[in-house]
Design an enzyme around this catalytic site. Structure first.
Site, PDB file in Angstrom:
ATOM      1  N   CYS A 112      -0.234   3.947   2.506  1.00  0.00           N
ATOM      2  CA  CYS A 112       0.009   3.642   3.918  1.00  0.00           C
ATOM      3  C   CYS A 112       1.495   3.724   4.260  1.00  0.00           C
ATOM      4  CB  CYS A 112      -0.488   2.236   4.257  1.00  0.00           C
ATOM      5  SG  CYS A 112      -2.095   1.807   3.594  1.00  0.00           S
ATOM      6  N   ASP A 113       2.313   3.099   3.419  1.00  0.00           N
ATOM      7  CA  ASP A 113       3.717   2.895   3.776  1.00  0.00           C
ATOM      8  C   ASP A 113       4.704   3.805   3.048  1.00  0.00           C
ATOM      9  OD1 ASP A 113       3.005   0.809   5.519  1.00  0.00           O
ATOM     10  OD2 ASP A 113       2.946  -0.623   3.872  1.00  0.00           O
ATOM     11  N   CYS A 162       0.839  -1.202   0.000  1.00  0.00           N
ATOM     12  CA  CYS A 162       0.000   0.000   0.000  1.00  0.00           C
ATOM     13  C   CYS A 162       0.877   1.257   0.000  1.00  0.00           C
ATOM     14  CB  CYS A 162      -0.916   0.011   1.225  1.00  0.00           C
ATOM     15  SG  CYS A 162      -1.968   1.484   1.307  1.00  0.00           S
TER      16      CYS A 162
END
Length: 205
Positions: free
Chosen positions: A32-33, A29
């Protein structure tokens, strides 16, 4: 009434090192990351819309992005490709078969791939690998029971109704666009309200 919310899972490369370094450099992701790799070198696996969008997003955060695509050309929309190729810190490699994610035992330090045209093996030194080769909806168990899309997602209408009366679905397992937690939560609320409405109407009759 039934609400199906079985979600989806990232399609994996299934190469050595992928599972070992998941969460230690291997990610799925970019939203997200991505911030965890600020200023670092990363690879994006996949030249479809999700892969190219990920590379574009990451290019604004990381130091350098290498996008690897298995086929000879990218499959993303032309407008996304135009944006991608305008970025100075992105390199695109086609005909690339990822063969291994390497690391030092703690975190990722590189990626190995084979040039499918020449057969030559190559290594890229980097700190992160973002796998963007698709989502697999957890719907195999529903084959033959209700309508699924060509991507195996549960087909729903605006009220989260499936092709079976009294059966509703929500989230990443469905045809709803944009696979994000906040969207799945909203869809879950819609499905619950729709199921409640269905039960009231069913009991009334």
């Amino acid at each position: 009434a039934v609400i199906i919310a079985t979600g989806a899972r990232w399609r994996e490369m299934n190469v050595p090192g992928e599972k070992q370094y998941r969460g230690h450099g291997v990610a799925y992701c970019p939203h997200c990351d991505g911030p965890l790799f600020k200023g670092k070198r990363v690879a994006v696996i996949g030249g479809g819309n999700s892969g190219v969008e990920a590379a574009i997003d990451l290019a604004g955060v990381v130091g350098h992005v290498t996008l690897l695509e298995f086929e000879g050309i990218l499959r993303a929309d032309a407008v996304l490709q135009k944006k991608l190729f305008s970025l100075a810190n992105v390199k695109v490699i086609t005909e690339a078969l990822t063969t291994e994610v390497t690391g030092d035992g703690q975190k990722v330090n590189g990626l190995l791939y084979t040039d499918r045209a020449s057969g030559d093996a190559h290594r890229i030194d980097l700190e992160g690998v973002f796998v963007q080769i698709g989502l697999l909806p957890n719907s195999d168990w529903l084959t033959g029971t209700l309508a699924l899309s060509r991507h195996r997602e549960i087909e729903i209408d605006a009220r989260c109704e499936t092709s079976l009366p009294g059966v509703f679905a929500a989230g990443d397992v469905t045809t709803v666009p944009y696979k994000q937690i906040v969207i799945a939560m909203g869809e879950g609320a819609k499905a619950a309200l729709s199921a409640f409405d269905h039960l009231i109407r069913s009991s009334a009759s």
